[in-house]
Scaffold this active site. Structure first.
Site, PDB file in Angstrom:
ATOM      1  N   ASP A 182     -25.758   2.016  13.461  1.00 32.69           N
ATOM      2  CA  ASP A 182     -26.826   1.087  13.892  1.00 32.69           C
ATOM      3  C   ASP A 182     -27.854   1.842  14.735  1.00 32.69           C
ATOM      4  O   ASP A 182     -28.364   1.324  15.740  1.00 32.69           O
ATOM      5  CB  ASP A 182     -26.265  -0.120  14.648  1.00 32.69           C
ATOM      6  CG  ASP A 182     -27.297  -1.251  14.773  1.00 32.69           C
ATOM      7  OD1 ASP A 182     -28.407  -1.110  14.222  1.00 32.69           O
ATOM      8  OD2 ASP A 182     -26.989  -2.272  15.419  1.00 32.69           O
ATOM      9  N   ASN A 184     -35.507  -3.579   7.645  1.00 36.21           N
ATOM     10  CA  ASN A 184     -36.439  -4.283   8.547  1.00 36.21           C
ATOM     11  C   ASN A 184     -37.585  -3.407   9.036  1.00 36.21           C
ATOM     12  O   ASN A 184     -37.870  -3.324  10.223  1.00 36.21           O
ATOM     13  CB  ASN A 184     -35.692  -4.913   9.733  1.00 36.21           C
ATOM     14  CG  ASN A 184     -35.029  -3.879  10.627  1.00 36.21           C
ATOM     15  OD1 ASN A 184     -34.815  -2.742  10.211  1.00 36.21           O
ATOM     16  ND2 ASN A 184     -34.703  -4.266  11.848  1.00 36.21           N
ATOM     17  N   HIS A 238     -31.589   2.660  11.167  1.00 37.26           N
ATOM     18  CA  HIS A 238     -32.971   2.178  11.206  1.00 37.26           C
ATOM     19  C   HIS A 238     -33.890   3.388  11.311  1.00 37.26           C
ATOM     20  O   HIS A 238     -33.918   4.061  12.347  1.00 37.26           O
ATOM     21  CB  HIS A 238     -33.189   1.238  12.390  1.00 37.26           C
ATOM     22  CG  HIS A 238     -32.362  -0.024  12.304  1.00 37.26           C
ATOM     23  ND1 HIS A 238     -32.754  -1.107  11.546  1.00 37.26           N
ATOM     24  CD2 HIS A 238     -31.170  -0.358  12.843  1.00 37.26           C
ATOM     25  CE1 HIS A 238     -31.830  -2.077  11.643  1.00 37.26           C
ATOM     26  NE2 HIS A 238     -30.850  -1.635  12.414  1.00 37.26           N
ATOM     27  N   LEU A 239     -34.607   3.682  10.222  1.00 39.08           N
ATOM     28  CA  LEU A 239     -35.483   4.861  10.217  1.00 39.08           C
ATOM     29  C   LEU A 239     -36.900   4.526  10.668  1.00 39.08           C
ATOM     30  O   LEU A 239     -37.701   5.424  10.911  1.00 39.08           O
ATOM     31  CB  LEU A 239     -35.495   5.504   8.828  1.00 39.08           C
ATOM     32  CG  LEU A 239     -34.205   6.235   8.444  1.00 39.08           C
ATOM     33  CD1 LEU A 239     -34.253   6.701   6.990  1.00 39.08           C
ATOM     34  CD2 LEU A 239     -33.936   7.416   9.364  1.00 39.08           C
ATOM     35  N   ARG A 240     -37.228   3.236  10.764  1.00 42.87           N
ATOM     36  CA  ARG A 240     -38.484   2.747  11.374  1.00 42.87           C
ATOM     37  C   ARG A 240     -39.750   3.060  10.589  1.00 42.87           C
ATOM     38  O   ARG A 240     -40.842   2.774  11.080  1.00 42.87           O
ATOM     39  CB  ARG A 240     -38.650   3.296  12.798  1.00 42.87           C
ATOM     40  CG  ARG A 240     -37.523   2.911  13.763  1.00 42.87           C
ATOM     41  CD  ARG A 240     -37.457   1.423  13.999  1.00 42.87           C
ATOM     42  NE  ARG A 240     -36.530   1.060  15.067  1.00 42.87           N
ATOM     43  CZ  ARG A 240     -35.699   0.029  14.985  1.00 42.87           C
ATOM     44  NH1 ARG A 240     -35.668  -0.731  13.898  1.00 42.87           N
ATOM     45  NH2 ARG A 240     -34.906  -0.258  15.994  1.00 42.87           N
ATOM     46  N   ASP A 284     -30.534  -7.300   7.987  1.00 43.20           N
ATOM     47  CA  ASP A 284     -30.093  -6.884   9.329  1.00 43.20           C
ATOM     48  C   ASP A 284     -31.206  -6.925  10.368  1.00 43.20           C
ATOM     49  O   ASP A 284     -32.345  -6.576  10.096  1.00 43.20           O
ATOM     50  CB  ASP A 284     -29.500  -5.481   9.313  1.00 43.20           C
ATOM     51  CG  ASP A 284     -29.014  -5.110  10.696  1.00 43.20           C
ATOM     52  OD1 ASP A 284     -28.132  -5.800  11.202  1.00 43.20           O
ATOM     53  OD2 ASP A 284     -29.545  -4.155  11.283  1.00 43.20           O
ATOM     54  N   ASN A 293     -27.702  -5.453  20.051  1.00 39.67           N
ATOM     55  CA  ASN A 293     -27.340  -6.678  19.352  1.00 39.67           C
ATOM     56  C   ASN A 293     -26.459  -6.360  18.142  1.00 39.67           C
ATOM     57  O   ASN A 293     -26.915  -5.656  17.251  1.00 39.67           O
ATOM     58  CB  ASN A 293     -28.614  -7.396  18.888  1.00 39.67           C
ATOM     59  CG  ASN A 293     -28.314  -8.764  18.320  1.00 39.67           C
ATOM     60  OD1 ASN A 293     -27.227  -9.289  18.477  1.00 39.67           O
ATOM     61  ND2 ASN A 293     -29.284  -9.320  17.626  1.00 39.67           N
ATOM     62  N   HIS A 306     -21.762  -3.998  12.104  1.00 38.71           N
ATOM     63  CA  HIS A 306     -21.486  -3.925  13.551  1.00 38.71           C
ATOM     64  C   HIS A 306     -20.586  -5.038  14.112  1.00 38.71           C
ATOM     65  O   HIS A 306     -20.997  -5.808  14.981  1.00 38.71           O
ATOM     66  CB  HIS A 306     -22.778  -3.849  14.348  1.00 38.71           C
ATOM     67  CG  HIS A 306     -23.882  -4.793  13.922  1.00 38.71           C
ATOM     68  ND1 HIS A 306     -23.697  -6.135  13.786  1.00 38.71           N
ATOM     69  CD2 HIS A 306     -25.184  -4.548  13.619  1.00 38.71           C
ATOM     70  CE1 HIS A 306     -24.849  -6.675  13.412  1.00 38.71           C
ATOM     71  NE2 HIS A 306     -25.750  -5.743  13.313  1.00 38.71           N
TER      72      HIS A 306
END
Ligand SMILES: [Zn+2]
Length: 433
Positions: free
Chosen positions: A302, A89, A57-59, A149, A275, A229
């Site tokens: 993750d 996401n 997740h690079l945001r 995801d 999660n 995951h």
């Protein structure tokens, strides 16, 4: 022509060799004396193909205070990675060519790792209508992996259409397996510890029921499905049975599920909230064996950076997720037998070759073949380091390993022959600024 010779590396733990890199590619191996080359002393270091992360997740866009493509790429390089797959996401969601091309472009400009965007399965991750999968596949970002995801593709008809569509572009669906009705309000793994703490539990059947369904769908449709995951013993058993029947299923496990258990929740420190949640010791042991025997194909981080605002609060209010890029190799080595006994060839298989193959990243995850792009990592097998969140390259500090001493350090990382990390420090990358 720029030439670099890496002297005396233990290549994949199989023996010493020099590696000559010219114009970004590996051109010669063996015992080499090259007059006009820059020399990198790799005595005592193990050379691995550059690590590939299927789940980062690079945001960016949207949560740049937690991470950016640049800061996440730097964290990846420090962890020994040469390629990462960026989850969809973001805000806006990566569900169209414009967003996936923006992420790919930011990755090129940062220049520390190859950033391969993952496209969303559904528009806005809402689970109702398919995203522009075909357009994303044909875009310059060449998307082949699709995932909602953070959320599960719960609707079986939408999952069917997504699997069919992905198959038609030679791609795959990466599923976050969580039957959301079974996890409503959940805060941690459902078991003895959650009962004692009085927290709402996330039962393993929420994961296994979706994995079982999607294995059957993939088998029925002759499509590829990948499970993100995987966290329980039963999940690994279902995947093993599916593979035995020849279903095109692959799976990843996260470092934290290989080393931490639900007991970590007892101190109510939200850094351990993730999660799917941390499970029980029995699951940890099963996941370690499944990783070793190939039932689980790859280690994926993750990597989920969160700002202090979203993480340093009471457990129930905190967002799930942990940093992973800079610690994954150490934990994978630990889980595969520890630095003294580890099979480096197996480490390369689970952290580089197989994830590269799953993601379709042909320039990564190869075995020092002559002519291949020089994407590689030099590891100090005897190195040890203590983790401190504020010393990591990520913009966030939510590491569950703070204060822990871990084995193995990354000495250097090379992307197309250029060092992104030298002597454990980031260099100026060769991005397209
Ligand atoms: Zn997920």
């Amino acid at each position: 022509m720029k030439k670099t010779v890496i002297k005396g590396a233990d290549v994949l733990g199989r023996g010493r060799s020099d590696l000559l890199i010219a114009d970004g590619r590996l051109v010669e191996t063996g015992r080499l004396d090259i007059a006009d080359a820059e020399v990198v002393d790799a005595d005592g270091l193990v050379a691995l193909p550059g690590l590939v992360d299927l789940h980062t997740h690079l945001r960016q866009p949207g949560y740049e205070e937690s991470e950016t493509v640049l800061s996440g790429s730097q964290a990846a390089a420090k962890g020994g990675y040469t390629a990462v797959c960026a989850m969809a996401n973001s805000t806006p969601v990566a569900d169209s060519p414009a967003v996936v091309e923006q992420v790919a472009d930011l990755g090129r400009r940062a220049g520390y790792v190859d950033v391969q965007p993952i496209g969303a399965v559904s528009q806005g991750l809402e689970g109702r209508r398919l995203a522009e999968m075909g357009e994303m596949a044909q875009s310059q970002a060449r998307v082949r992996m699709f995932s909602d995801d953070g959320k599960c593709v719960n609707d079986p008809l939408l999952m069917r259409r997504a699997l069919e569509y992905a198959a038609s572009v030679d791609g795959l669906i990466a599923q976050h397996a969580e039957e959301s009705r079974l996890t409503e309000g959940s805060q941690m793994h459902e078991g003895a510890v959650s009962a004692r703490l009085g927290m709402v539990g996330w039962p393993e059947v929420a994961e296994t029921s979706i994995i079982a369904r999607d294995v059957l769908l993939a088998e029925y449709l002759d499509a590829r499905v990948h499970f993100c995951h995987v966290s329980t013993r039963r999940s690994a058993e279902i995947i093993a049975a599916a593979k035995k029947r020849g279903v095109a299923v692959t799976a990843e496990v996260c470092p934290h599920h290989l080393i931490l258990t639900d007991h970590a929740a007892q101190g109510y420190d939200p850094v351990f909230k993730v999660n799917p949640p941390l499970r029980e010791n029995d699951d940890v042991e099963a996941l370690r064996s499944a990783l070793a025997d190939g039932t689980i194909d790859a280690v994926a981080t993750d990597h989920a950076p969160h700002s202090a605002e979203n993480k340093d609060c009471e457990w129930n209010a905190a967002r799930p997720g942990m940093l992973g890029l800079e610690t994954a190799l150490s934990i994978a080595v630990e889980a595969l037998g520890g630095p003294e006994d580890v099979d480096w060839n197996l480490v390369a298989e689970r952290t580089s070759r197989t994830p590269a193959r799953i993601a379709g990243l042909r320039a990564h995850g190869h075995d020092f073949d002559i002519g291949a792009e020089a994407n590689l990592t030099l590891v100090d097998p005897g190195g040890r380091w203590t983790v401190y969140g504020n010393e990591l390259s990520s913009l966030s500090t939510n590491t569950p390993y703070a204060g822990m001493e871990l084995p193995v350090t990354v000495n250097a990382t090379f992307l197309r022959g250029n060092a992104t990390v030298r002597n454990g420090q980031l260099t100026e990358a060769m991005g397209e600024n």
